[in-house]
Design a protein around this motif. Structure first.
Motif, PDB file in Angstrom:
ATOM      1  N   TYR A  51       0.824  -1.210   0.000  1.00 31.66           N
ATOM      2  CA  TYR A  51       0.000   0.000   0.000  1.00 31.66           C
ATOM      3  C   TYR A  51       0.859   1.261   0.000  1.00 31.66           C
ATOM      4  CZ  TYR A  51      -4.884  -1.414   0.327  1.00 31.66           C
ATOM      5  OH  TYR A  51      -6.151  -1.872   0.029  1.00 31.66           O
ATOM      6  N   VAL A  52       1.886   1.296   0.848  1.00 29.59           N
ATOM      7  CA  VAL A  52       2.738   2.493   0.926  1.00 29.59           C
ATOM      8  C   VAL A  52       3.456   2.727  -0.400  1.00 29.59           C
ATOM      9  CG1 VAL A  52       4.772   3.502   2.035  1.00 29.59           C
ATOM     10  CG2 VAL A  52       3.037   2.339   3.423  1.00 29.59           C
ATOM     11  N   SER A  53       4.043   1.687  -0.956  1.00 28.00           N
ATOM     12  CA  SER A  53       4.786   1.828  -2.215  1.00 28.00           C
ATOM     13  C   SER A  53       3.859   2.208  -3.357  1.00 28.00           C
ATOM     14  CB  SER A  53       5.516   0.516  -2.534  1.00 28.00           C
ATOM     15  OG  SER A  53       6.408   0.166  -1.498  1.00 28.00           O
ATOM     16  N   ALA A  54       2.669   1.620  -3.383  1.00 31.06           N
ATOM     17  CA  ALA A  54       1.705   1.933  -4.439  1.00 31.06           C
ATOM     18  C   ALA A  54       1.234   3.376  -4.342  1.00 31.06           C
ATOM     19  CB  ALA A  54       0.519   0.977  -4.362  1.00 31.06           C
ATOM     20  N   PHE A  55       1.067   3.875  -3.111  1.00 34.35           N
ATOM     21  CA  PHE A  55       0.667   5.268  -2.941  1.00 34.35           C
ATOM     22  C   PHE A  55       1.736   6.205  -3.499  1.00 34.35           C
ATOM     23  CE2 PHE A  55       0.487   9.254  -0.579  1.00 34.35           C
ATOM     24  CZ  PHE A  55      -0.852   9.601  -0.687  1.00 34.35           C
ATOM     25  N   VAL A  56       2.988   5.873  -3.268  1.00 40.78           N
ATOM     26  CA  VAL A  56       4.087   6.731  -3.736  1.00 40.78           C
ATOM     27  C   VAL A  56       4.091   6.854  -5.256  1.00 40.78           C
ATOM     28  CG1 VAL A  56       6.606   6.971  -3.864  1.00 40.78           C
ATOM     29  CG2 VAL A  56       5.526   6.279  -1.712  1.00 40.78           C
ATOM     30  N   ILE A  57       3.742   5.780  -5.962  1.00 41.87           N
ATOM     31  CA  ILE A  57       3.803   5.814  -7.425  1.00 41.87           C
ATOM     32  C   ILE A  57       2.427   5.945  -8.068  1.00 41.87           C
ATOM     33  CG2 ILE A  57       5.977   4.542  -7.501  1.00 41.87           C
ATOM     34  CD1 ILE A  57       4.358   2.036  -8.296  1.00 41.87           C
ATOM     35  N   ALA A  58       1.414   6.281  -7.282  1.00 38.76           N
ATOM     36  CA  ALA A  58       0.060   6.525  -7.799  1.00 38.76           C
ATOM     37  C   ALA A  58      -0.492   5.325  -8.554  1.00 38.76           C
ATOM     38  CB  ALA A  58       0.049   7.766  -8.698  1.00 38.76           C
ATOM     39  N   LEU A  59      -0.358   4.154  -7.932  1.00 38.35           N
ATOM     40  CA  LEU A  59      -0.875   2.914  -8.518  1.00 38.35           C
ATOM     41  C   LEU A  59      -1.672   2.183  -7.442  1.00 38.35           C
ATOM     42  CD1 LEU A  59      -0.987   0.834 -10.826  1.00 38.35           C
ATOM     43  CD2 LEU A  59       1.146  -0.129  -9.935  1.00 38.35           C
ATOM     44  N   PRO A  60      -2.971   2.397  -7.355  1.00 37.59           N
ATOM     45  CA  PRO A  60      -3.751   1.771  -6.285  1.00 37.59           C
ATOM     46  C   PRO A  60      -3.479   0.282  -6.158  1.00 37.59           C
ATOM     47  CG  PRO A  60      -5.092   3.347  -7.453  1.00 37.59           C
ATOM     48  CD  PRO A  60      -3.802   3.249  -8.218  1.00 37.59           C
ATOM     49  N   TYR A  61      -3.176  -0.143  -4.953  1.00 34.31           N
ATOM     50  CA  TYR A  61      -2.639  -1.478  -4.708  1.00 34.31           C
ATOM     51  C   TYR A  61      -3.639  -2.587  -5.013  1.00 34.31           C
ATOM     52  CZ  TYR A  61      -0.621  -5.394  -2.095  1.00 34.31           C
ATOM     53  OH  TYR A  61      -0.118  -6.624  -1.734  1.00 34.31           O
ATOM     54  N   GLU A  62      -4.848  -2.493  -4.471  1.00 38.07           N
ATOM     55  CA  GLU A  62      -5.829  -3.566  -4.692  1.00 38.07           C
ATOM     56  C   GLU A  62      -6.195  -3.666  -6.173  1.00 38.07           C
ATOM     57  OE1 GLU A  62      -6.665  -5.713  -2.583  1.00 38.07           O
ATOM     58  OE2 GLU A  62      -6.145  -4.826  -0.643  1.00 38.07           O
ATOM     59  N   TYR A  63      -6.289  -2.514  -6.822  1.00 36.41           N
ATOM     60  CA  TYR A  63      -6.568  -2.520  -8.259  1.00 36.41           C
ATOM     61  C   TYR A  63      -5.440  -3.224  -9.010  1.00 36.41           C
ATOM     62  CZ  TYR A  63      -6.939  -0.912 -13.062  1.00 36.41           C
ATOM     63  OH  TYR A  63      -6.997  -0.878 -14.430  1.00 36.41           O
ATOM     64  N   TYR A  64      -4.197  -2.902  -8.643  1.00 35.76           N
ATOM     65  CA  TYR A  64      -3.063  -3.515  -9.342  1.00 35.76           C
ATOM     66  C   TYR A  64      -3.032  -5.025  -9.111  1.00 35.76           C
ATOM     67  CZ  TYR A  64       1.540  -5.026 -10.662  1.00 35.76           C
ATOM     68  OH  TYR A  64       2.575  -5.720 -11.234  1.00 35.76           O
ATOM     69  N   CYS A  65      -3.358  -5.475  -7.900  1.00 36.99           N
ATOM     70  CA  CYS A  65      -3.364  -6.917  -7.634  1.00 36.99           C
ATOM     71  C   CYS A  65      -4.295  -7.645  -8.599  1.00 36.99           C
ATOM     72  CB  CYS A  65      -3.777  -7.186  -6.197  1.00 36.99           C
ATOM     73  SG  CYS A  65      -2.547  -6.718  -4.949  1.00 36.99           S
TER      74      CYS A  65
END
Length: 317
Positions: free
Chosen positions: A100-114
């Motif tokens: 979640y933290v890393s995804a927030f930094v690069i503007a890539l929502p984590y659950e969506y990316y999964c």
């Protein structure tokens, strides 16, 4: 085979036994913590140098450091990727937290990316079902190709999608099942709220530090990340075999470290349960089975660029 570095000869059976795979698939909180700490320490140290250089000498003098920071920040994508597989750590909670933290930094929502990435693994190189191909570029000239390789269009697309999910609450992409759509909307709204709070704080404090230390590096980093991502599958076959539809790129230890060993991409697709720290060992076992073998990212980028150019749509006359 249609791209350089294809092996001759018939396919051979995969040389891994179930016992070997179980051993390689062992996850480690220590390995994950060391890699995460090292990656974020590099970002923090470079960010501090950018802040010092820009405050003492002016922003222009910090630009070279921003390119370095861009590499470190953009390659948090590989941390997101590893935690999406829940293989970065043994602890599921740590995978989700770092993801979640890393995804927030690069503007890539984590659950969506999964969800996106799971569909990519299920349908790798299927032009009708692989989401990377569905949303990927179809350039018809050199200008469009250059824009695709900048990575900025892809970044803008995912930010625009996140805003649509947050503001409209309408999730229509086929890789998000109906029972997950509310989650994706909530996630997007949390991300947008977080970015809004950071913007408000920056305005209240009259500082542009986040612009120089984070936002501009994210943009600059796409220039490196996008060619790296194209190397993974571009020009490979459209079969179901990971040994044919994916490329492993042999590169420097420095790239391997910050890419969480994902240049070993054939190995990852063939055995996605194997965590990043075991991929070098897995590579030594299956190296002879790999069909598409990149010899450094400069050479592979030339190959992938040529592959896209060869498929430009003909101009009607």
């Amino acid at each position: 085979m249609s791209v350089a570095h294809a092996m001759d000869g018939p396919d051979r059976p995969k040389p891994l036994t179930p016992a070997m795979l179980r051993e390689l698939s062992a996850r480690s909180d220590l390995h994950g913590a060391l890699r995460t700490f090292g990656h974020y320490a590099a970002i923090a140290a470079t960010g501090a140098l950018i802040w010092l250089a820009s405050s003492r000498f002016g922003v222009i003098w910090a630009l070279p450091l921003m390119f370095v920071q861009g590499f470190f920040v953009a390659f948090l994508f590989t941390a997101v990727h590893e935690t999406a597989h829940k293989t970065a750590f043994r602890s599921r909670a740590l995978n989700i937290l770092v993801g979640y933290v890393s995804a927030f930094v690069i503007a890539l929502p984590y659950e969506y990316y999964c969800l996106f990435h799971w569909e990519h693994h299920r349908h790798t190189q299927d032009p009708d079902k692989d989401p990377e191909l569905i949303v990927g570029p179809k350039p018809s000239n050199e200008t469009q190709l250059a824009i695709a390789y900048s990575g900025l269009r892809q970044l803008a697309t995912r930010v625009r999608l996140m805003w649509r999910h947050a503001l409209i609450g309408n999730v229509t992409v086929p890789w998000v099942p109906e029972n997950k759509r509310a989650l994706i909307v909530r996630e997007a709204r949390c991300y947008v709220a977080g970015y809004a709070l950071l913007l408000i704080a920056s305005l209240a404090l009259h500082t542009a530090s986040l612009l120089w230390v984070w936002i501009l590096p994210v943009l600059l980093g796409q220039l490196i990340l996008r060619p790296y991502l194209y190397a993974e599958h571009t020009g490979c076959e459209t079969t179901r075999s990971a040994f044919e539809n994916t490329r492993t790129t042999y590169t420097t230890a420095f790239i391997h470290w910050f890419a969480w060993n994902m240049p070993y991409h054939v190995e990852h697709h063939a055995y996605p349960s194997v965590p990043f720290h075991a991929l070098p060992k897995l590579n030594r076992i299956v190296d002879g089975e790999i069909v598409y073998r990149g010899r450094g990212y400069v050479a592979v980028t030339r190959e992938t660029w040529s592959w896209f150019r060869a498929r430009f749509a003909p101009i009607d006359r």
